[in-house]
Design a protein around this motif. Structure first.
Motif, short mmCIF file in Angstrom:
data_model
loop_
_atom_site.label_atom_id
_atom_site.label_comp_id
_atom_site.label_asym_id
_atom_site.label_seq_id
_atom_site.Cartn_x
_atom_site.Cartn_y
_atom_site.Cartn_z
N SER A 679 0.80 -1.22 0.00
CA SER A 679 0.00 0.00 0.00
C SER A 679 0.84 1.28 0.00
CB SER A 679 -0.92 -0.01 1.21
OG SER A 679 -1.70 1.14 1.21
N ALA A 680 1.75 1.38 0.95
CA ALA A 680 2.49 2.63 1.10
C ALA A 680 3.38 2.92 -0.09
CB ALA A 680 3.32 2.59 2.38
N ILE A 681 4.05 1.90 -0.54
CA ILE A 681 5.00 2.12 -1.63
C ILE A 681 4.27 2.39 -2.94
CG2 ILE A 681 5.36 -0.30 -2.30
CD1 ILE A 681 8.35 0.36 -2.44
N LEU A 682 3.15 1.72 -3.15
CA LEU A 682 2.37 1.97 -4.36
C LEU A 682 1.82 3.39 -4.35
CD1 LEU A 682 0.43 -1.38 -4.88
CD2 LEU A 682 2.12 -0.37 -6.42
N ASN A 683 1.37 3.82 -3.21
CA ASN A 683 0.88 5.19 -3.08
C ASN A 683 1.98 6.19 -3.45
OD1 ASN A 683 -1.10 7.26 -2.00
ND2 ASN A 683 0.72 7.68 -0.77
N TYR A 684 3.17 5.91 -2.93
CA TYR A 684 4.29 6.81 -3.20
C TYR A 684 4.66 6.83 -4.68
CZ TYR A 684 9.00 8.58 -3.49
OH TYR A 684 10.09 9.29 -3.87
N ILE A 685 4.68 5.64 -5.27
CA ILE A 685 5.05 5.56 -6.69
C ILE A 685 4.02 6.27 -7.56
CG2 ILE A 685 5.34 3.99 -8.64
CD1 ILE A 685 6.53 1.98 -6.63
N LEU A 686 2.76 6.05 -7.27
CA LEU A 686 1.70 6.69 -8.04
C LEU A 686 1.82 8.21 -7.93
CD1 LEU A 686 -0.92 6.61 -9.68
CD2 LEU A 686 -2.18 6.54 -7.52
N ASN A 687 1.93 8.65 -6.71
CA ASN A 687 2.06 10.06 -6.42
C ASN A 687 3.20 10.69 -7.22
OD1 ASN A 687 2.93 12.39 -4.68
ND2 ASN A 687 1.10 11.69 -3.56
N THR A 688 4.34 10.05 -7.16
CA THR A 688 5.54 10.58 -7.82
C THR A 688 5.42 10.52 -9.34
OG1 THR A 688 6.79 9.80 -5.93
CG2 THR A 688 8.04 10.41 -7.88
N THR A 689 4.91 9.41 -9.82
CA THR A 689 4.81 9.24 -11.27
C THR A 689 3.85 10.27 -11.87
OG1 THR A 689 5.21 6.89 -10.98
CG2 THR A 689 4.35 7.57 -13.11
N LEU A 690 2.76 10.53 -11.19
CA LEU A 690 1.82 11.53 -11.68
C LEU A 690 2.47 12.91 -11.73
CD1 LEU A 690 -1.47 10.46 -9.86
CD2 LEU A 690 -0.92 10.16 -12.28
N LYS A 691 3.25 13.21 -10.73
CA LYS A 691 3.95 14.50 -10.72
C LYS A 691 4.91 14.61 -11.90
CE LYS A 691 3.90 15.31 -5.72
NZ LYS A 691 4.75 15.26 -4.51
N LEU A 692 5.65 13.53 -12.10
CA LEU A 692 6.64 13.57 -13.18
C LEU A 692 5.98 13.75 -14.54
CD1 LEU A 692 9.02 10.71 -12.02
CD2 LEU A 692 9.55 13.14 -12.07
N TRP A 693 4.81 13.14 -14.68
CA TRP A 693 4.13 13.24 -15.97
C TRP A 693 3.36 14.54 -16.15
CZ3 TRP A 693 5.07 11.23 -20.35
CH2 TRP A 693 5.51 9.90 -20.48
N HIS A 694 3.05 15.19 -15.05
CA HIS A 694 2.13 16.32 -15.15
C HIS A 694 2.52 17.39 -16.18
CE1 HIS A 694 -1.05 19.06 -14.13
NE2 HIS A 694 -0.16 20.00 -13.98
N PRO A 695 3.77 17.82 -16.23
CA PRO A 695 4.10 18.86 -17.20
C PRO A 695 3.83 18.44 -18.65
CG PRO A 695 5.86 18.65 -15.60
CD PRO A 695 4.92 17.51 -15.36
N PHE A 696 3.92 17.15 -18.91
CA PHE A 696 3.71 16.66 -20.27
C PHE A 696 2.23 16.37 -20.55
CE2 PHE A 696 7.96 15.62 -18.98
CZ PHE A 696 8.74 15.93 -20.08
N MET A 697 1.58 15.74 -19.58
CA MET A 697 0.19 15.33 -19.75
C MET A 697 -0.64 15.89 -18.61
SD MET A 697 0.31 11.47 -21.14
CE MET A 697 0.73 10.65 -19.65
N PRO A 698 -0.92 17.18 -18.65
CA PRO A 698 -1.54 17.80 -17.48
C PRO A 698 -2.94 17.28 -17.16
CG PRO A 698 -1.44 19.35 -19.31
CD PRO A 698 -0.64 18.16 -19.73
N PHE A 699 -3.71 16.95 -18.21
CA PHE A 699 -5.11 16.61 -17.94
C PHE A 699 -5.27 15.24 -17.30
CE2 PHE A 699 -5.89 19.86 -21.28
CZ PHE A 699 -6.71 20.69 -20.53
N VAL A 700 -4.70 14.23 -17.92
CA VAL A 700 -4.95 12.88 -17.38
C VAL A 700 -4.34 12.74 -15.99
CG1 VAL A 700 -2.94 11.79 -18.50
CG2 VAL A 700 -4.91 10.40 -17.87
N THR A 701 -3.20 13.37 -15.78
CA THR A 701 -2.58 13.26 -14.45
C THR A 701 -3.42 13.99 -13.40
OG1 THR A 701 -1.19 15.15 -15.08
CG2 THR A 701 -0.21 12.96 -15.26
N GLU A 702 -3.93 15.16 -13.78
CA GLU A 702 -4.78 15.89 -12.83
C GLU A 702 -6.09 15.13 -12.59
OE1 GLU A 702 -4.77 18.30 -10.18
OE2 GLU A 702 -3.92 19.71 -11.63
N ALA A 703 -6.60 14.50 -13.64
CA ALA A 703 -7.84 13.73 -13.51
C ALA A 703 -7.65 12.57 -12.53
CB ALA A 703 -8.28 13.21 -14.88
N ILE A 704 -6.55 11.86 -12.68
CA ILE A 704 -6.28 10.75 -11.77
C ILE A 704 -6.10 11.28 -10.35
CG2 ILE A 704 -4.65 8.90 -11.19
CD1 ILE A 704 -3.98 8.80 -14.24
#
Length: 878
Positions: A679-704
RNA sequence: GGGUUUAUAGCUCAGUUGGUUAGAGCGCCACAUUGACAUUGUGGAGGUCAGAGGUUCGAAUCCUCUUAAACCCACCA
């Protein structure tokens, strides 16, 4: 329990997300400071949008610009920089006026003269307003995070004040002057046109040879020859050695005898025709310069409407086309026509905006003297001192030469220098109605230049307007509040020079050079520190997109069909600065698939975390796989940040995609299913991955983000991830697990073992035993084995292979196709053997002495492993 | 005429300062499929890095030449 939809539906989210962003106010850095997103004293990151022309709608080229700039801006905002992106639109004088005139003519058959200046301008303004609204909506659809509160229009009152102020200042310094110069006159549009707006097209035209006194001359333009009274030849041309510069002679010409003068000038090409030409300084640029050099008379032959003037005698009033034939006829009758070359090809100059044939004319125009000296006021440019005398040309060369402006890619510096090294005075007046009016007034012979009209009566304002690039040259600072009405503008102080200008390489010479000129002169600063030039977007066949070819990809259409994020990625990944790229719908579709993949990874993770949490400390890894994924992630954080800062967007996107799709989805998520509670590590990975992608794909990352973490927090202003400390880089152990799984899968596929059938495996792992034992569950599940036993000797009749010094074997229990298997082994031997030979040869030569130690030992290790592999393969063959 | 760029798998392109048995995506072939996802998964085939020289222990990468394509600049009457 929250759950995501089975597939990402961009349509469902994009508009409402943009509204949330906009309403948050975070596009505006002032709001970010207020809410603690960034510090007041944080580093600034600023750029000005190259304003789209209000001539219609945004095309795919604009979409590239918006995507790239938004990516930079979102990254810096998340990183905590004081980030400002200023939007704007450009009135594009000639382009817009021409467009409206075309529409008027097409729909109502009226010209601008039928309406008059005032009414016509109203029409243009309405058109510009409509275009502006469309453009702004499109830019929002692309997800751009520009600060709309600071939006400007290149023709609004503030910009007009800036333009007038600049003009007056430059006039006072003697940099702007009014003078007779030859210009590219378009009789159709009734305006002059800048050099860069002139298109040269090859055209076949009759080339006439005439007798001109003792000489033979040739021309495609006999109708201009009335004023010709000079013959020019190269000083070194031996054929004409007996004629001296300044000699005169009488000769019979179109309308009777004339006196002609001989001029020796190197512009004459001895190879062309007879090597002798007559010149028409009023209607030819080259001839104008020859006449200037020798102080010759200049006479106008053709008027501004393209009709012959009184000097043409009986031909006066005729059009160019009509007169040409008649003049030739007359000269022929006089016996002066020698011959006509009908196959001659020459360059015809036309106006790229509207297509009129250019007729050079000498006219009074306003100019910027790029080689005139002026005294530098208040310089912040390194190597240029306040009070120093210099020229625009010298400063322009200096700022790029000294590295105060960096151009990416570097090779475009050559284009830049090619231009400024050959800098010509810039004609800034245009005989157009739509644009900034020149702040000059005339009364008889008097000229008044000022920010405001003169107080007393009787003055008439110059009817001309300024070249659109004059105001465009001020866009790095005029939108930031220059000139400030009282005191210094804080925006200007805070955000200038801007960090970067991002635009197509085709506009380098049009615009960026003008920006350097205006900014270095008026502010004593560079306009920007970095110039990032993107390539042009072409269709899948590499052709330019155009209406006539019907191959236009409309950004809005594809955004609706595939989602904006997919469009943005397809424009950024796989293209490098300064190089053109090809775009196809298939490419966009593949990134739509990726957006959906990210969505589904998130969907899985959401099902497997207990409490979605935003601000989490990196969790402690429990298994080898955890260590591996965190080390990969931290590596990706470091590399992505560096790539974005170095403007390597394609590389950043590609790396992120590989990480997300292959490492995260392909391995980590699959293993997480086996290893259970993460749970904890998956949460962290998701959190971080969405941040990394946000500048490139702002909508889907913000939606998630909003689905997982709720709507109270915006990903857009979440802090950019930091790379982890204390994570071991060495992933050799995990690599061993990965390779063994892949190899077993490969053997199964080659031997046609059904994926459902479980097999028995053995491993002779030596020093790697503990790694294998601890991770047996992974191999069992992913390679679909029933058991994996550590042994000292690999059992007979099993199929074995060696990976990184570890020997595995699988018992196919007779299911193996012996012949097939022998073939496979032989094939491997055939590929390893020459490899070993080449390594041995390498290690026997000078390589060992001359190459660095690390390289040598690396090669030795490779050789040892290859030899071991070969040995095993040969054993199996028996 | 001057200048720049490009040439790497069927297609679109990566390949940072020379050290990989040359990579990715798409496409293709085979297999799989109620489990986050068919907008999917697994495996595979496919390249003498345009050609010829050179520098180097070592070249897709640096140098020279050749070929092909694209673009920019320039005043050829």
């Amino acid at each position: 329990m929250k759950e995501l939809d089975k597939a990402y539906d961009a349509q469902k989210y994009e508009d409402s997300i943009y509204t949330r962003w906009e309403e948050s106010g975070f596009f505006n850095p002032d709001k970010c400071i207020e809410k603690g997103v960034c510090d007041k004293d944080a580093e600034t990151f600023s750029l000005v949008l190259p304003p789209p022309n209000v001539t219609g709608t945004l095309h795919i080229g604009h979409a590239v610009m918006l995507a790239v700039e938004d990516t930079m801006v979102r990254y810096h905002r998340m990183k905590g920089d004081r980030t400002l992106w200023v939007p704007g639109t450009d009135h594009a004088a000639i382009a817009t006026q021409e467009k409206v005139e075309k529409i008027m003519w097409g729909e109502e058959k009226i010209t601008r003269h039928d309406l008059g200046r005032e009414k016509f301008l109203k029409r243009v303004e309405q058109f510009a307003q409509d275009s502006h609204d469309t453009i702004v909506n499109q830019a929002k659809k692309m997800g751009t995070s520009m600060d709309w509160s600071r939006e400007y229009y290149s023709l609004d009152d503030s910009r007009n004040l800036a333009v007038r102020t600049a003009f007056v200042e430059m006039y006072k310094d003697g940099l702007i002057y009014r003078g007779d110069r030859i210009v590219n006159w378009d009789p159709k549009m009734q305006s002059n046109v800048s050099n860069i707006e002139v298109d040269r097209k090859e055209e076949k035209a009759p080339f006439y040879y005439f007798q001109y006194g003792p000489f033979e001359i040739c021309t495609v333009r006999p109708e201009t020859k009335f004023g010709d009274k000079y013959v020019v030849m190269h000083p070194d041309d031996k054929r004409y050695i007996k004629y001296k510069h300044g000699d005169t002679f009488e000769c019979e010409w179109i309308n009777g005898p004339i006196t002609a003068t001989i001029i020796k000038d190197e512009a004459a090409d001895p190879e062309l025709g007879s090597g002798v030409m007559t010149i028409t300084p009023w209607h030819s640029t080259e001839d104008f310069f020859i006449a200037e050099r020798h102080g010759l008379d200049k006479e106008q032959v053709i008027d501004l409407d393209g009709k012959l003037m009184d000097i043409a005698g009986e031909f006066a009033g005729m059009s160019i086309e009509e007169a040409r034939l008649k003049v030739v006829e007359k000269l022929d009758r006089k016996g002066l026509l020698i011959k006509t070359d009908k196959e001659y090809v020459h360059q015809l100059a036309t106006n790229s905006r509207g297509g009129g044939v250019i007729e050079p004319q000498i006219m009074k125009q306003w100019w910027v003297g790029v080689k005139k000296e002026f005294v530098v006021k208040d310089s912040k440019i390194e190597g240029v001192a306040t009070g120093e005398k210099t020229t625009i040309q010298k400063i322009s060369q200096h700022v790029v030469h000294s590295g105060q402006i960096e151009i990416i890619p570097k090779r475009f510096e050559k284009n830049y220098f090619n231009w400024v090294d050959n800098y010509l005075d810039w004609c800034i007046s245009r005989q157009l109605w739509y644009g900034h009016r020149i702040p000059a007034w005339y009364r008889n012979e008097e000229v008044y230049v000022g920010i405001k009209p003169p107080n007393d009566d009787g003055w008439v304002q110059d009817p001309d307007t300024l070249d659109t690039w004059f105001s465009a040259g001020m866009f790095s600072f005029s939108p930031l509040g220059w000139p400030a009405s009282s005191g210094e503008s804080t925006d200007l102080k805070t955000y200038h020079p801007t960090n970067v200008i991002e635009t197509g390489y085709d506009i380098l010479t049009f615009w960026l050079i003008r920006m350097v000129l205006m900014t270095t002169y008026l502010l004593g600063e560079v306009p920007f520190k970095t110039v990032y030039l993107h390539g042009l977007v072409r269709d899948e066949k590499g052709r330019k997109m155009s209406k006539s070819l019907g191959n236009i990809i409309n950004p809005l259409d594809v955004c609706e069909k595939y989602g904006t994020d997919a469009v943005r990625l397809s424009l950024m990944i796989g293209s490098t600065p300064g190089n053109d790229s090809k775009l196809s719908e298939e490419k966009i579709a593949s990134y739509r698939n990726f957006a959906n993949k990210l969505w589904n990874i998130s969907r899985f993770i959401l099902l497997n975390i207990n409490d979605p949490a935003i601000d989490v400390e990196p969790p402690k890894p429990k298994t080898l796989t955890d260590v591996w994924v965190l080390s990969r992630l931290t590596n990706v954080i470091t590399q992505t940040s560096e790539d974005i800062e170095q403007y390597r967007f394609s590389q950043a996107g590609e790396r992120l995609r590989d990480f997300t799709w292959n490492e995260l989805a392909g391995w980590y998520v699959e293993i997480a299913k086996i290893e259970g509670e993460k749970s904890a590590i998956l949460n962290y990975i998701l959190n971080t991955t969405l941040k990394l992608w946000h500048p490139f794909m702002p909508f889907v990352t913000e939606a998630i983000w909003q689905e997982v973490y709720g709507k109270e927090n915006l990903l857009m202003v979440a802090p950019w991830p930091k790379s982890l400390e204390n994570i071991a880089e060495d992933s050799q152990d995990f690599l061993l697990i990965q390779k063994s799984v892949t190899k077993i899968r490969n053997l199964r596929a080659e031997n046609n073992i059904p994926p459902g059938k479980k097999l028995v495996g053995y491993v002779k792992s030596g020093s790697n035993t503990s790694v294998i034992e601890e991770n047996t569950h992974i191999i069992l599940s992913l390679a679909r084995l029933e058991s994996l036993t550590v042994v000292d000797t690999i059992p007979e009749n099993t199929t074995s292979f060696v990976e990184a010094g570890v020997e595995f074997s699988v018992d196919f229990a007779g299911a193996v196709d012996v012949e097939q298997e022998q073939k496979r082994i032989q094939k491997e031997i055939d590929s390893v053997s020459p490899y070993i030979q080449s390594l041995e040869k390498k290690l026997a030569g000078d390589f060992v002495q001359k190459a660095p130690e690390a390289v040598v030992s690396g090669e030795k290790k490779k050789l040892a492993e290859a030899k071991e592999k070969l040995e095993k393969l040969q054993e199996q063959l028996q």
